[in-house]
Design an enzyme around this catalytic site. Structure first.
Site, PDB file in Angstrom:
ATOM      1  CE  LYS A 119      -0.579  -6.350  -0.530  1.00 11.82           C
ATOM      2  NZ  LYS A 119       0.169  -5.481   0.241  1.00 11.82           N
ATOM      3  CB  SER A 158      -0.026   1.963   1.399  1.00  9.14           C
ATOM      4  OG  SER A 158       0.582   1.183   0.395  1.00  9.14           O
ATOM      5  CD  GLU A 211       5.620   0.538   1.613  1.00 12.42           C
ATOM      6  OE1 GLU A 211       5.838   0.005   2.705  1.00 12.42           O
ATOM      7  OE2 GLU A 211       4.671   0.211   0.878  1.00 12.42           O
TER       8      GLU A 211
HETATM    9  O1  KPL Z   1      -1.634  -3.238  -0.818  1.00  9.15           O
HETATM   10  C1  KPL Z   1      -2.195  -2.270  -1.267  1.00  9.15           C
HETATM   11  C2  KPL Z   1      -1.664  -0.961  -0.857  1.00  9.15           C
HETATM   12  O2  KPL Z   1      -2.359   0.039  -0.933  1.00  9.15           O
HETATM   13  O3  KPL Z   1      -0.482  -0.926  -0.439  1.00  9.15           O
HETATM   14  C3  KPL Z   1      -3.328  -2.445  -2.265  1.00  9.15           C
HETATM   15  C4  KPL Z   1      -3.524  -3.922  -2.570  1.00  9.15           C
HETATM   16  C5  KPL Z   1      -2.997  -1.720  -3.538  1.00  9.15           C
HETATM   17  C6  KPL Z   1      -4.637  -1.984  -1.698  1.00  9.15           C
HETATM   18  O4  KPL Z   1      -4.762  -0.621  -1.596  1.00  9.15           O
END
Ligand code: KPL
Length: 312
Positions: free
Chosen positions: A189, A260, A272
């Protein structure tokens, strides 16, 4: 680990989950847990309040209680739904309310947060969830569940048996699974978020627009290549498959999503970036001969300093 009395299920009813962070994700989770019959309380920093969740065309009210109003040592299970950058502050505020041996869990993106735990502010492990659940606030201020996704929860080294705090409650959500190798899930991730999030935020585009057969796709390939070689050098990418192919799959699966980080940029909130690209660059700086990372460096600077064009 010892468990405080409030952290043990009583009879058939599991112990209460407290959710700290009454933003989109926290609110949707509180609503879904309550609906699944799991005792839960949504907590905010700014006094009692109410959120409205729009689900399948119906509007639901979700009550927010003030963290301040909770009794000392009354929280046995805490789900932290703040962003990585606010976790330390949230833990600092929640510290006196935590029971001995409380369970702490967060689905935050990134690495390198929760320094407060490392420096002894709260001497409890922070368990991790890796989630692709997505929610946003619409123009009327209603919280909308954009994608239920999947959420994997685990404790490194606890492969077979899900922890009680998972199997007696969170496992009732069909999209929540116990993950025997949570470290690998976090690393994947992290890799994906170090690519899609800064690129979409900088270009102000949807995830799927990174497959545009033009500049977006060229940058996607370049960034995936440099993130992969750096993660390999750091021992954070072990897969034989290429990260570029993996990230393309995620762009396709989440094509209509605003990442996000793009949502944070558009709303003028902190991003972030320090816990994604910033953390990658920070760790890379300790390598004897770090692989090049020019695009990550440029994106980090642009997002840190908010040098983001109005239109791309
Ligand atoms: O985790 C995500 C985020 O937006 O933080 C993804 C996988 C990029 C999906 O939008």
């Amino acid at each position: 680990m010892t468990h405080g009395i409030k952290n043990i299920a009583r009879g058939s009813e599991p112990a209460r989950w407290f959710i700290l962070g009454a933003g989109c994700l926290g609110t949707v989770l509180a609503f879904r847990l309550s609906r699944a019959g799991i005792p839960c309380t949504l907590l905010g920093h700014r006094g009692a309040d109410e959120r409205r969740v729009l689900l399948d065309g119906d509007l639901h009210r979700v009550h927010v209680e003030a963290l301040d109003a909770q009794a000392p040592q009354s929280i046995g299970r805490l789900l932290l739904t703040t962003k990585a950058g606010q976790i330390d502050a949230a833990l600092q505020l929640a510290g006196p309310k935590l029971d001995t041996g409380a369970t702490l869990l967060t689905p935050a993106n990134g690495l390198g947060f929760a320094k407060f735990l490392e420096t002894g502010g709260v001497e409890l492990p922070l368990q991790r969830a890796v989630s692709t659940m997505a929610a946003f606030r619409d123009e009327a201020g209603h919280i909308v569940l954009a994608a239920i996704g999947d959420t994997r929860v685990g404790v490194q080294g606890v492969a077979r048996q899900p922890a009680l705090w998972f199997s007696d409650s969170l496992s009732r959500l069909p999209d929540w699974q116990w993950e025997p190798d949570i470290a690998a899930a976090i690393e994947r991730k992290f890799a994906i978020n170090c690519i899609i999030n800064p690129l979409t935020a900088q270009r102000r585009c949807l995830n799927g627009d990174l497959l545009d057969q033009g500049e977006g796709e060229r940058l996607l390939e370049q960034l995936a290549g440099e993130v992969e070689t750096n993660l390999q050098a750091l021992g954070l990418w072990h897969k034989a498959a290429s990260l570029y192919r993996d990230v393309r799959r995620v762009c396709r699966a989440t094509a209509v999503n605003r990442s996000s980080m793009l949502q944070d940029v558009l709303a003028g909130r902190p991003t972030e970036i320090d816990y994604l690209t910033g953390e990658l660059l920070r760790r890379r700086a300790y390598l004897d001969s770090p692989p090049p990372a020019p695009l990550s460096e440029a994106l980090y600077k642009q997002l840190r300093e908010r040098l983001i064009p109005e239109d791309s």
